[in-house]
Design an enzyme around this catalytic site. Structure first.
Site, PDB file in Angstrom:
ATOM      1  N   TYR A 217      13.083 -10.589  -5.036  1.00  0.00           N
ATOM      2  CA  TYR A 217      12.290 -10.949  -3.770  1.00  0.00           C
ATOM      3  C   TYR A 217      11.355  -9.916  -3.552  1.00  0.00           C
ATOM      4  CZ  TYR A 217      15.967  -7.818  -1.730  1.00  0.00           C
ATOM      5  OH  TYR A 217      17.096  -6.750  -1.556  1.00  0.00           O
TER       6      TYR A 217
ATOM      7  N   ARG B 130       5.125   3.854   3.275  1.00  0.00           N
ATOM      8  CA  ARG B 130       4.984   3.095   2.001  1.00  0.00           C
ATOM      9  C   ARG B 130       3.922   2.213   2.131  1.00  0.00           C
ATOM     10  NH1 ARG B 130      10.499   1.065  -0.395  1.00  0.00           N
ATOM     11  NH2 ARG B 130      10.378  -0.512   1.106  1.00  0.00           N
TER      12      ARG B 130
END
Lengths: 429, 429
Positions: free
Chosen positions: B237, B386
């Site tokens: 995913y 991130r």
């Protein structure tokens, strides 16, 4: 129901059936009588729009934010709370997650750990040879790996079962309604027996949840099966209509939650999954029965199945289920009387789930012929034809029509067991 | 890429990008620059129609028959075969099933069993303290339950890692690309080191599959990471765009399949699942890495993600990934130079995955502000922002625009770390 002698009688029953309107909640194909909801429940109409919402909006538009904004993270617990009343459980005691096999593994591991703290000499896990095989395989996998002298004792009869729950028995692990025979155990009596002898009890409710009333906390006075269970697991894609392979459930009553430990300690079972600690600390409560990231889309559709149950109750479902299975047994035994059909499922209501199994020497071929004619049941070795009855969408007239197709097939086709094929008697070949 | 001094330069790069047309395979919302494909990949356009097909046709119309007619039973293997080339594996060596956590559990159990047969004194599992926590938790769960003296040795530095793989090390268990830092290990070198010292190696490819070339069978000469791995697991995913919580994968090379055993022996891992034997017999080949019934709908959509990779190859993806991350680092370091941003991700290409992490003292609040402005990355403790770059759908101009938003936020907003809130300097409150 043996007084129903015609299709019109069945139509009258349908007209009087308080559950009849619920069929509209399901999408069922024309020309099909679906008697396999005990294997894969039919599709709730709402599931299509819900799947589009998850795929197009929640995944496609909102992307990563949906873990919070669409409640993806909380789904296992939220759906568990929705499911709980259907099995007589309480909020905070059920999660929808992983597979029945894995949930059984967790429950069995936890039960053995509790027993090791209490009565460490006990070394057998008692179950039935006729249990659904994956339950036995998972117990086998767990005990083999623990390598601490556990044995699985497979028993064949009810009397033997009672005798096997002795001072060496750590856990009694049973399936409430047998997948093949449709036989329902007396959950309360067997749990009481096990407890009286110092064992814990795990129930697999795969063929029970959504089909028969369950009363995991109760005494059975409200019509549910009195339980006394310590742990339970089950399936959402059969009578709960959650969709193919939808995540399973596990029930851990509050009294066992603090002691509930198992080896599948993934980050979703951590007390603070986003702290990213390298040390494991189990979540309080039912969260500790989780493991890893769940398949959101399959999980989301479970709710569409649960929603339908808001329109009725398990007592009404059970009443109709027994009426349907009574009718089916009576019609098969009268209208197909000259054929070698053998009833496998108990006649006593208390011992029957929501499917009926008949043997026939050419069971495989007969079932193939039925399916070809749009009557969908299924086949299990040896020689067993299974017919499942889902009161939410099965009509009394469906039962009549299915038996008529069966009668026509048995009267007019010949079967060659060896070849597992069938052909009309009047066919050219 | 430091020569790119304007948005127009980035647009020129986009115009020359051979992967640019692949963006059309994805549904991405307007007004969003999605830099979180390392957490949840974007939605392939085809996934909507495929989900409708599974729900409306395969489940709704064909019902139970779809287990065969729609290939539901074979999906874990069929999708594994589709995925295999992306990681340098062979057909019959990968299944898509369960979760990364559970697949790691299976791989670790199998590796320990192999070592117990070969070199039974080895008792440590070496990994990094900075590994994704669930990997450590699963190892902890497994070894605690085995109760045979296994220890998990958590190391902090690369040098310490090499030293920890000693004569007591049974298994070296690492994640190839670190979820937080984006640092990529030298898979070939570490595997060779482990093998030279008698250990087996398990690689978690969660942040690698679909992002960096992998060569699980090769020597790295074709640009993939030379592997030498014994087992690998990973996620569908993230960079594979399989959908939220889609089932994970596990790779068991043919040479280890006969010896591959684990405790999660559900019926799908049985040699003859429909014989319903009460005795367990493991399937030949990769089928023994399965366990229970899989979530069909979530599983089916994995294929839509894999389909997109048919239009390119991992070398092209890697080239663009490095160009994107180089550009991002350069632009942040030049255009946001006066702000206290610290690059966490290695500058060396060989040590970088496909996301870039920067620290900022108010990282949480800065990321919240970015998301509010439509630049979606994520935050990991402590202080780390991130930014993931998926070459299939991320444009060079997206990188420019994202950095401009970051610059504007840092130049014009003030942050209060304690409150984790942010406010425009010129705001009224």
């Amino acid at each position: 129901m043996t007084h129903l002698n015609s299709r019109d009688d069945c139509l009258t029953m349908d007209a009087r059936d308080p559950l009849a309107p619920l069929r509209e909640h399901f999408d069922l194909p024309d020309g099909v009588i679906y008697l396999d909801g005990n294997s894969l429940g039919a599709r709730p109409r709402a599931a299509l729009a819900r799947s589009q919402q998850v795929v197009a909006q929640e995944w496609g538009r909102d992307l990563i934010r949906s873990w919070n904004s669409a409640g993806w993270f909380d789904m296992p617990k939220r759906l568990g709370d929705r499911l709980a009343p259907l099995i007589g459980a309480r909020a905070g005691e059920v999660v929808v997650t992983d597979t029945t096999s894995l949930n059984l593994f967790k429950a069995l591991a936890a039960a053995l750990a509790i027993q090791e703290g209490k009565d460490p000499a006990r070394r057998t896990i008692v179950t039935e040879r006729a249990n659904f095989p994956t339950d036995i395989y998972m117990a086998d996998g767990l005990t083999r790996w623990l390598d601490r002298g556990y044995r699985i004792r497979l028993v064949d009869t009810h009397d033997e079962l009672a005798a096997a729950v002795d001072e060496d028995c750590a856990v009694l692990m049973l399936t409430h309604v047998n997948y093949r025979s449709g036989r329902q155990h007396d959950m309360g009596a067997l749990s009481a027996l096990a407890h009286a002898r110092g064992a814990l009890v795990i129930w697999d409710l795969a063929h029970s949840a959504g089909a028969v009333p369950l009363d995991l906390h109760g005494d059975g006075k409200d019509g549910g099966a009195a339980s006394g269970a310590d742990f339970a697991v089950g399936c959402t894609y059969k009578y709960l209509n959650g969709g193919p392979g939808a995540p399973a459930f596990i029930w851990v009553p509050q009294r066992h939650q603090a002691a509930f430990s198992h080896p599948l300690t993934g980050w979703w079972s951590h007390a603070r999954p986003f702290a990213m600690d390298h040390g494991f600390a189990a979540a309080d409560g039912i969260g500790r029965a989780l493991c890893g990231t769940q398949p959101v889309l399959s999980l989301a559709l479970v709710e569409c199945g649960l929603d339908v149950f808001d329109n009725t109750d398990m007592a009404a479902i059970r009443a109709k289920s027994l009426a349907l299975t009574d009718l089916f047994i009576a019609l098969v035994e009268t209208r197909c009387a000259r054929h070698p059909l053998g009833l496998v499922t108990p006649r006593a209501h208390a011992e029957r789930g929501s499917h009926v199994s008949f043997t026939h020497p050419h069971g495989y071929a007969v079932m193939a012929a039925l399916i070809e004619r749009g009557v969908i049941g299924d086949y299990r070795e040896p020689e067993i034809m299974r017919f499942g009855f889902t009161p939410l969408y099965t009509r009394f007239s469906d039962v009549w029509d299915a038996v008529e197709v069966l009668r026509d097939i048995l009267d007019n086709e010949r079967f060659d067991k060896k070849m597992n094929i069938h052909a009309r008697r009047d066919a050219v070949t």
